[in-house]
Design an enzyme around this catalytic site. Structure first.
Site, PDB file in Angstrom:
ATOM      1  CE1 TYR A 145       2.585   5.272  -3.508  1.00  0.00           C
ATOM      2  CE2 TYR A 145       1.285   3.409  -4.255  1.00  0.00           C
ATOM      3  CZ  TYR A 145       2.502   3.941  -3.891  1.00  0.00           C
ATOM      4  OH  TYR A 145       3.616   3.151  -3.920  1.00  0.00           O
ATOM      5  N   GLY A 146      -3.093   8.835  -3.471  1.00  0.00           N
ATOM      6  CA  GLY A 146      -4.365   9.342  -3.985  1.00  0.00           C
ATOM      7  C   GLY A 146      -4.248  10.650  -4.747  1.00  0.00           C
ATOM      8  CD  GLU A 158      -0.944   6.999   6.667  1.00  0.00           C
ATOM      9  OE1 GLU A 158       0.112   7.087   7.313  1.00  0.00           O
ATOM     10  OE2 GLU A 158      -1.240   6.005   5.969  1.00  0.00           O
ATOM     11  CG  ASP A 166      -1.797   1.201   1.362  1.00  0.00           C
ATOM     12  OD1 ASP A 166      -2.355   1.622   0.331  1.00  0.00           O
ATOM     13  OD2 ASP A 166      -1.942   1.760   2.464  1.00  0.00           O
ATOM     14  CB  SER A 167       0.191   4.803  -0.425  1.00  0.00           C
ATOM     15  OG  SER A 167      -0.932   4.831   0.439  1.00  0.00           O
ATOM     16  CB  CYS A 182      -3.139   0.595  -2.355  1.00  0.00           C
ATOM     17  SG  CYS A 182      -3.206   2.327  -2.810  1.00  0.00           S
ATOM     18  CG  ASN A 183      -9.594   0.759  -3.000  1.00  0.00           C
ATOM     19  OD1 ASN A 183     -10.461   0.161  -3.600  1.00  0.00           O
ATOM     20  ND2 ASN A 183      -9.354   0.555  -1.721  1.00  0.00           N
ATOM     21  CB  CYS A 234      -9.598   4.572   0.580  1.00  0.00           C
ATOM     22  SG  CYS A 234      -7.988   5.002   1.287  1.00  0.00           S
ATOM     23  CB  THR A 235      -6.804  -0.287   2.100  1.00  0.00           C
ATOM     24  OG1 THR A 235      -5.700   0.531   1.695  1.00  0.00           O
ATOM     25  CG2 THR A 235      -7.202  -1.198   0.962  1.00  0.00           C
ATOM     26  CG  HIS A 236      -5.567   4.916   4.754  1.00  0.00           C
ATOM     27  ND1 HIS A 236      -4.935   4.482   3.626  1.00  0.00           N
ATOM     28  CD2 HIS A 236      -4.616   5.451   5.559  1.00  0.00           C
ATOM     29  CE1 HIS A 236      -3.646   4.754   3.722  1.00  0.00           C
ATOM     30  NE2 HIS A 236      -3.423   5.346   4.883  1.00  0.00           N
TER      31      HIS A 236
HETATM   32  N1  DGL Z   1      -4.926   3.219   1.106  1.00  0.00           N
HETATM   33  C1  DGL Z   1      -4.893   3.702  -0.211  1.00  0.00           C
HETATM   34  C2  DGL Z   1      -6.069   3.391  -1.057  1.00  0.00           C
HETATM   35  O1  DGL Z   1      -6.712   2.389  -0.820  1.00  0.00           O
HETATM   36  C3  DGL Z   1      -4.221   4.969  -0.550  1.00  0.00           C
HETATM   37  C4  DGL Z   1      -4.348   6.153   0.228  1.00  0.00           C
HETATM   38  C5  DGL Z   1      -3.403   7.174  -0.332  1.00  0.00           C
HETATM   39  O2  DGL Z   1      -2.207   6.927  -0.286  1.00  0.00           O
HETATM   40  O3  DGL Z   1      -3.864   8.201  -0.820  1.00  0.00           O
HETATM   41  O4  DGL Z   1      -6.356   4.096  -1.998  1.00  0.00           O
END
Ligand code: DGL
Length: 274
Positions: free
Chosen positions: A43-44, A155, A11-12, A74-75, A187-189
């Site tokens: 990453y978003g 985060e 993931d990011s 990570c999506n 989003c996995t967060h």
């Molecule tokens: N957890 C990530 C996702 O599922 C990325 C969040 C990010 O880095 O912006 O998109």
């Protein structure tokens, strides 16, 4: 591919640990190598080309670590780079993303709902969920909203107080998400704030199913390993948690995501670029 090889998950940052946790629960004999690209978080907000370059390099590193599976937890990276990583990895490992198992779940359980999605700017603008839902040729009405404040908020460890609840409310009250019957956490967060999201709907007397892909991804992975007799019979390697940049706050938040003491190790995979 052999059963005693580890599963690589990336993931990011630390959001993908929500997926790693579900994988560990479903597959306790498997050894995990987790990589959080904390040097490039989030990453978003990055371009598709940048996320593709990071993802391919990370896949290369996980192949060097002899992973039998590479799980893009990570999506944003699943949206931008799944096809490219799959092509790059070829037959050396099986590549999973977090989008396809969610689409399979929707196909089975939600063929005529109004479904909403919240995710990063990258995930929403790439439109992969939208395209795959259209391909189902169902009566699903799909709507998506980019919610870029949520990742930095989580985060930073802000996810269960008045500030986080105000931000969540503001997004969920957006006109784009009104009348939905299900909400995909794209989003996995976001599983970290799932309770606050459910509480919002409960408070407003709205029945909305909150869809968290972590369990679906872990189940799909388990089915693949068992079907191909690639599941580990016993645990042979220690789990590893690697990051591309280290701060103490990552280590602290990691415990929230993973639920136990986790030691983060910095791996200099970007040094050749600096
Ligand atoms: N957890 C990530 C996702 O599922 C990325 C969040 C990010 O880095 O912006 O998109």
């Amino acid at each position: 591919m052999k059963s005693n090889q580890p599963i690589g998950i990336f993931d990011s940052g630390i959001g993908g640990l929500t997926v790693a946790k579900a994988v560990k629960k479903q597959l306790p004999n498997e050894s995990i190598i987790y990589f959080g690209d904390t040097a490039h978080l989030p990453y978003g907000d990055k371009s598709t080309a940048a996320i593709q370059a990071y993802s391919v390099r990370i896949a290369e590193m996980l192949l060097e670590q002899k992973c039998k599976v590479i799980l893009i937890a990570c999506n944003s990276a699943s949206s931008a780079a799944f096809d490219l990583v799959t092509e790059y990895v070829g037959k050396k490992a099986k590549v999973f993303d977090v989008i396809n198992p969610t689409i399979d779940f929707i196909r089975e359980h939600h063929s005529d709902d109004k479904i909403g999605l919240i995710g990063t700017k990258q995930t929403v603008s790439a439109g992969v969920y939208e395209r795959k839902i259209k391909e189902l040729k169902s009566n699903i009405e799909f709507t998506a909203l980019a919610t870029p404040l949520l990742v930095p908020m989580i985060e930073e460890g802000i996810y269960d107080d008045s500030i986080s609840n105000s931000i969540i409310e503001r997004y969920l009250n957006d006109p784009a998400l009104q009348g939905i019957k299900s909400l995909i956490l794209g989003c996995t967060h976001y599983p970290i704030i799932k309770d606050s999201i459910s509480a919002h709907y409960l408070k407003n007397n709205e029945v909305v199913e909150v869809i968290d892909s972590a369990q679906m991804v872990a189940k799909a992975l388990k089915a693949f390993l068992e079907y191909n007799q690639l599941n580990a019979k016993e645990k042979v390697l220690q789990d590893k948690f690697l990051v591309s940049d280290f701060t103490a706050s990552f280590e602290h938040t990691t415990k929230t995501f993973f639920g136990k003491e986790v030691h983060l190790e910095k791996i200099p995979i970007w040094d050749e670029l600096n």
